[in-house]
Design a protein around this motif. Sequence first.
Motif, PDB file in Angstrom:
ATOM      1  N   GLY A   1      -4.238  -2.704   8.021  1.00 44.06           N
ATOM      2  CA  GLY A   1      -5.863  -2.421   8.396  1.00 44.06           C
ATOM      3  C   GLY A   1      -6.632  -1.864   7.163  1.00 44.06           C
ATOM      4  O   GLY A   1      -6.309  -1.936   6.066  1.00 44.06           O
ATOM      5  N   THR A   2      -7.538  -0.954   7.359  1.00 42.52           N
ATOM      6  CA  THR A   2      -8.459  -0.348   6.335  1.00 42.52           C
ATOM      7  C   THR A   2      -7.699   0.797   5.928  1.00 42.52           C
ATOM      8  O   THR A   2      -7.163   1.456   6.831  1.00 42.52           O
ATOM      9  CB  THR A   2      -9.807  -0.026   7.037  1.00 42.52           C
ATOM     10  N   PRO A   3      -8.193   1.505   4.609  1.00 40.83           N
ATOM     11  CA  PRO A   3      -7.769   2.946   4.392  1.00 40.83           C
ATOM     12  C   PRO A   3      -8.435   3.792   5.404  1.00 40.83           C
ATOM     13  O   PRO A   3      -7.328   4.896   5.478  1.00 40.83           O
ATOM     14  CB  PRO A   3      -8.623   3.031   2.921  1.00 40.83           C
ATOM     15  N   ALA A   4      -9.318   3.596   5.943  1.00 41.42           N
ATOM     16  CA  ALA A   4      -9.836   4.577   6.960  1.00 41.42           C
ATOM     17  C   ALA A   4      -8.807   4.698   8.302  1.00 41.42           C
ATOM     18  O   ALA A   4      -8.619   5.755   8.817  1.00 41.42           O
ATOM     19  CB  ALA A   4     -11.198   4.155   7.455  1.00 41.42           C
ATOM     20  N   GLU A   5      -8.079   3.491   8.492  1.00 38.55           N
ATOM     21  CA  GLU A   5      -7.275   3.537   9.483  1.00 38.55           C
ATOM     22  C   GLU A   5      -5.937   3.929   9.053  1.00 38.55           C
ATOM     23  O   GLU A   5      -5.009   4.536   9.944  1.00 38.55           O
ATOM     24  CB  GLU A   5      -7.324   1.891   9.997  1.00 38.55           C
ATOM     25  N   LEU A   6      -5.545   3.953   7.976  1.00 41.16           N
ATOM     26  CA  LEU A   6      -4.115   4.393   7.383  1.00 41.16           C
ATOM     27  C   LEU A   6      -4.135   5.879   7.315  1.00 41.16           C
ATOM     28  O   LEU A   6      -3.037   6.435   7.731  1.00 41.16           O
ATOM     29  CB  LEU A   6      -4.123   4.051   5.802  1.00 41.16           C
ATOM     30  N   ALA A   7      -5.311   6.519   6.978  1.00 43.31           N
ATOM     31  CA  ALA A   7      -5.189   7.881   6.754  1.00 43.31           C
ATOM     32  C   ALA A   7      -4.791   8.698   8.040  1.00 43.31           C
ATOM     33  O   ALA A   7      -3.872   9.563   7.942  1.00 43.31           O
ATOM     34  CB  ALA A   7      -6.467   8.299   6.382  1.00 43.31           C
ATOM     35  N   PRO A   8      -5.103   8.474   9.299  1.00 45.39           N
ATOM     36  CA  PRO A   8      -4.695   9.294  10.227  1.00 45.39           C
ATOM     37  C   PRO A   8      -3.114   8.722  10.652  1.00 45.39           C
ATOM     38  O   PRO A   8      -2.616   9.768  11.110  1.00 45.39           O
ATOM     39  CB  PRO A   8      -5.716   9.063  11.516  1.00 45.39           C
ATOM     40  N   ARG A   9      -2.776   7.686  10.476  1.00 48.92           N
ATOM     41  CA  ARG A   9      -1.402   7.362  10.743  1.00 48.92           C
ATOM     42  C   ARG A   9      -0.481   8.155   9.783  1.00 48.92           C
ATOM     43  O   ARG A   9       0.656   8.549  10.099  1.00 48.92           O
ATOM     44  CB  ARG A   9      -1.330   5.720  10.449  1.00 48.92           C
ATOM     45  N   VAL A  10      -0.868   8.161   8.546  1.00 50.46           N
ATOM     46  CA  VAL A  10      -0.184   8.980   7.498  1.00 50.46           C
ATOM     47  C   VAL A  10      -0.099  10.517   7.860  1.00 50.46           C
ATOM     48  O   VAL A  10       0.969  11.269   7.806  1.00 50.46           O
ATOM     49  CB  VAL A  10      -0.482   8.753   6.214  1.00 50.46           C
ATOM     50  N   ARG A  11      -1.046  10.948   8.540  1.00 47.73           N
ATOM     51  CA  ARG A  11      -1.075  12.432   9.115  1.00 47.73           C
ATOM     52  C   ARG A  11      -0.169  12.598   9.989  1.00 47.73           C
ATOM     53  O   ARG A  11       0.611  13.424  10.120  1.00 47.73           O
ATOM     54  CB  ARG A  11      -2.496  12.791   9.415  1.00 47.73           C
ATOM     55  N   GLU A  12      -0.006  11.574  11.019  1.00 54.14           N
ATOM     56  CA  GLU A  12       1.067  11.755  11.907  1.00 54.14           C
ATOM     57  C   GLU A  12       2.203  11.692  11.525  1.00 54.14           C
ATOM     58  O   GLU A  12       3.092  12.355  11.820  1.00 54.14           O
ATOM     59  CB  GLU A  12       0.591  10.551  13.077  1.00 54.14           C
ATOM     60  N   VAL A  13       2.626  10.926  10.469  1.00 54.39           N
ATOM     61  CA  VAL A  13       3.882  10.872   9.776  1.00 54.39           C
ATOM     62  C   VAL A  13       4.107  11.993   9.257  1.00 54.39           C
ATOM     63  O   VAL A  13       5.338  12.610   9.247  1.00 54.39           O
ATOM     64  CB  VAL A  13       4.017   9.728   8.641  1.00 54.39           C
TER      65      VAL A  13
ATOM     66  N   GLY B   1       0.732  -1.024   0.134  1.00 53.17           N
ATOM     67  CA  GLY B   1       0.164   0.219   0.173  1.00 53.17           C
ATOM     68  C   GLY B   1       0.811   1.188   0.141  1.00 53.17           C
ATOM     69  O   GLY B   1       0.474   2.340   0.307  1.00 53.17           O
ATOM     70  N   LYS B   2       2.050   1.308  -0.592  1.00 52.76           N
ATOM     71  CA  LYS B   2       2.970   2.378  -0.477  1.00 52.76           C
ATOM     72  C   LYS B   2       2.369   3.317  -1.507  1.00 52.76           C
ATOM     73  O   LYS B   2       2.495   4.601  -0.823  1.00 52.76           O
ATOM     74  CB  LYS B   2       4.296   1.857  -1.040  1.00 52.76           C
ATOM     75  N   SER B   3       1.707   3.196  -2.258  1.00 50.65           N
ATOM     76  CA  SER B   3       1.007   4.315  -3.422  1.00 50.65           C
ATOM     77  C   SER B   3       0.076   4.818  -2.602  1.00 50.65           C
ATOM     78  O   SER B   3      -0.242   6.273  -2.787  1.00 50.65           O
ATOM     79  CB  SER B   3       0.546   3.333  -4.700  1.00 50.65           C
ATOM     80  N   ALA B   4      -0.614   4.144  -1.725  1.00 50.67           N
ATOM     81  CA  ALA B   4      -1.786   5.008  -0.854  1.00 50.67           C
ATOM     82  C   ALA B   4      -1.122   5.974  -0.103  1.00 50.67           C
ATOM     83  O   ALA B   4      -1.598   6.927   0.274  1.00 50.67           O
ATOM     84  CB  ALA B   4      -2.772   3.993  -0.356  1.00 50.67           C
TER      85      ALA B   4
END
Length: 206
Positions: free
Chosen positions: A177-189, A13-16
């Motif tokens: 996990g799901t895309p919905a779970e990914l978004a906040p994690r990437v925001r933290e990054v 899911g690197k592209s996401a």
Amino acid sequence: MLTVGLTGGIGAGKSAVAELLASYGAVIVDSDKIAREVVEPGTAGLAAVVAEFGPDVLAADGTLDRAKLGGIVFADAGRREALNAIVHPLVRERSAALTEAAGPDAVVVNDVPLLTENGLAGLYDVVVVVDVAPATQLDRLVRLRGMTEDEARARMAAQATRAERLAIADIVVDNDGTPAELAPRVREVWEQLVALQGVRGRNSGA
């Protein structure tokens, strides 16, 4: 400027993650996209590939038949190395030009699938690894990309191991996990990267 190497195994899911970082303001340098550009019809890159692998790797319209070439190089490590020797220098040259053009205040995220395999971690200020369990990779490749299980396992085996990728990571993004779970994690990054860029800017007197 903060330079970031973003990597992960096939199907991780690197592209996401790259798309989310771009939406937050990162400048994305996509090695896969550049790798396609440097072997477009009329390029020296395509001519070199044909010289190495023969005209059978061309489609009827003169473009590179990626499926045919992939079948050759993923079945033979030596042939894969020959392809990499042609394409990787061209990709590095183009990536460097795009990074230079981004400007001194940018967070430049280099999306590099084979960062681990090619020993490139030292080129970046920060390495971000998108991590998933091998079972998740296999499921996504079969279910979402239409590969057979054998094809998926071969692609995975041709890459670095999960442990090898994690060993070079400064930041790990869990994407089981799901895309919905990914978004906040990437925001933290992203917030971490912006903070690091600020520190570098102050230290350099920018």
